[in-house]
Scaffold this motif. Structure first.
Motif, PDB file in Angstrom:
ATOM      1  N   HIS A  71       0.841  -1.204   0.000  1.00 37.10           N
ATOM      2  CA  HIS A  71       0.000   0.000   0.000  1.00 37.10           C
ATOM      3  C   HIS A  71       0.875   1.252   0.000  1.00 37.10           C
ATOM      4  O   HIS A  71       0.631   2.199  -0.748  1.00 37.10           O
ATOM      5  CB  HIS A  71      -0.923   0.013   1.228  1.00 37.10           C
ATOM      6  N   TRP A  72       1.859   1.254   0.878  1.00 31.81           N
ATOM      7  CA  TRP A  72       2.766   2.398   1.004  1.00 31.81           C
ATOM      8  C   TRP A  72       3.476   2.666  -0.322  1.00 31.81           C
ATOM      9  O   TRP A  72       3.544   3.802  -0.801  1.00 31.81           O
ATOM     10  CB  TRP A  72       3.787   2.110   2.107  1.00 31.81           C
ATOM     11  N   LEU A 132      -3.086  -2.486 -14.116  1.00 30.47           N
ATOM     12  CA  LEU A 132      -2.407  -3.757 -13.859  1.00 30.47           C
ATOM     13  C   LEU A 132      -1.933  -4.404 -15.158  1.00 30.47           C
ATOM     14  O   LEU A 132      -0.848  -4.995 -15.194  1.00 30.47           O
ATOM     15  CB  LEU A 132      -3.325  -4.705 -13.078  1.00 30.47           C
ATOM     16  N   GLU A 133      -2.721  -4.278 -16.216  1.00 29.45           N
ATOM     17  CA  GLU A 133      -2.315  -4.829 -17.514  1.00 29.45           C
ATOM     18  C   GLU A 133      -1.060  -4.138 -18.058  1.00 29.45           C
ATOM     19  O   GLU A 133      -0.312  -4.735 -18.818  1.00 29.45           O
ATOM     20  CB  GLU A 133      -3.443  -4.679 -18.535  1.00 29.45           C
ATOM     21  N   CYS A 158      -4.023  -0.179  -5.922  1.00 28.53           N
ATOM     22  CA  CYS A 158      -4.321   0.184  -7.307  1.00 28.53           C
ATOM     23  C   CYS A 158      -5.824   0.266  -7.517  1.00 28.53           C
ATOM     24  O   CYS A 158      -6.335   1.244  -8.083  1.00 28.53           O
ATOM     25  CB  CYS A 158      -3.693  -0.830  -8.257  1.00 28.53           C
ATOM     26  N   MET A 159      -6.530  -0.723  -7.045  1.00 28.19           N
ATOM     27  CA  MET A 159      -7.975  -0.730  -7.231  1.00 28.19           C
ATOM     28  C   MET A 159      -8.618   0.429  -6.462  1.00 28.19           C
ATOM     29  O   MET A 159      -9.523   1.090  -6.968  1.00 28.19           O
ATOM     30  CB  MET A 159      -8.559  -2.079  -6.823  1.00 28.19           C
ATOM     31  N   ALA A 160      -8.138   0.709  -5.271  1.00 29.68           N
ATOM     32  CA  ALA A 160      -8.662   1.837  -4.486  1.00 29.68           C
ATOM     33  C   ALA A 160      -8.349   3.164  -5.174  1.00 29.68           C
ATOM     34  O   ALA A 160      -9.185   4.075  -5.188  1.00 29.68           O
ATOM     35  CB  ALA A 160      -8.077   1.811  -3.081  1.00 29.68           C
ATOM     36  N   HIS A 161      -7.175   3.273  -5.761  1.00 33.30           N
ATOM     37  CA  HIS A 161      -6.784   4.491  -6.474  1.00 33.30           C
ATOM     38  C   HIS A 161      -7.784   4.816  -7.591  1.00 33.30           C
ATOM     39  O   HIS A 161      -8.091   5.977  -7.840  1.00 33.30           O
ATOM     40  CB  HIS A 161      -5.376   4.331  -7.048  1.00 33.30           C
ATOM     41  N   PHE A 162      -8.271   3.780  -8.253  1.00 29.86           N
ATOM     42  CA  PHE A 162      -9.225   3.962  -9.344  1.00 29.86           C
ATOM     43  C   PHE A 162     -10.680   3.858  -8.858  1.00 29.86           C
ATOM     44  O   PHE A 162     -11.597   3.698  -9.661  1.00 29.86           O
ATOM     45  CB  PHE A 162      -8.943   2.963 -10.473  1.00 29.86           C
ATOM     46  N   ASN A 163     -10.857   3.927  -7.534  1.00 30.16           N
ATOM     47  CA  ASN A 163     -12.192   3.898  -6.920  1.00 30.16           C
ATOM     48  C   ASN A 163     -13.006   2.671  -7.336  1.00 30.16           C
ATOM     49  O   ASN A 163     -14.201   2.778  -7.608  1.00 30.16           O
ATOM     50  CB  ASN A 163     -12.963   5.190  -7.232  1.00 30.16           C
TER      51      ASN A 163
END
Length: 181
Positions: free
Chosen positions: A72-73, A96-97, A150-155
């Motif tokens: 996360h960091w 991710l791709e 990554c998923m959280a970054h893209f909501n």
């Protein structure tokens, strides 16, 4: 392993435990480098693992959980330090791709000696996304933290399932990601 990873691990530990406690941990740990890392240096992965284990022993936090927290960091550091990699990405799956064929290509240009994990990705017909981590380094829980961030970054709210297929000195993990309803 690039020194920036070590520098950031120490920064994360200092943010949580304070500089004095981290200095004690580094002094007590058996490290070839004596805990002196520069962002541009190269260091053995075992040094990183030793530091994570020492932090875990001091805090009582399981090593796998520390690796996830460190993922996360580091994701936040990647967003801050390398915003160009995120430009034009429509969602977390798209990001991710791009790791293997875009991000790692650029990293290898800057650091030809670097040893990077292999990432294979696939969008499955049922709407899930599969990512496979393969490396000689046991950093699949760190990878899990990167994926979560990554998923959280893209909501994107997701369900993430990690399956560990480690065998014969190869650390392989399959991540199945499903968008949450």
């Amino acid at each position: 392993m690039k020194g920036i990873v070590f520098v950031e691990l120490i920064r994360m530990a200092e943010a949580v435990l304070g500089e004095e406690v981290v200095d004690e941990i580094l002094d007590e740990a058996v490290l070839e480098t004596d805990g002196a890392f520069s962002a541009v240096g190269n260091y053995p992965c075992k040094e990183l693992l030793t530091i994570v284990e020492a932090v875990g022993a001091r805090t009582g936090v399981p090593v796998e959980a520390l690796h996830v927290q460190f993922g996360h960091w580091m994701f936040d550091r990647f967003v801050d330090g390398y915003p160009a990699f995120f430009e034009g990405k429509t969602d977390g799956f798209h990001m991710l791709e791009s790791i293997e064929d875009e991000v790692h290509v650029e990293v290898r240009k800057l650091y030809p000696e670097v040893e990077l994990p292999r990432f294979d990705t696939e969008r499955l017909p049922d709407g899930r996304f599969k990512m496979v981590y393969d490396s000689e380094r046991p950093l699949h829980h760190f990878c899990k933290g990167l994926i979560e961030s990554c998923m959280a970054h893209f909501n994107q709210a997701v369900h993430l399932d990690m399956r560990d297929y480690t065998a014969n000195g190869r650390y392989t993990a399959e991540f199945l990601i499903q968008k949450a309803a």
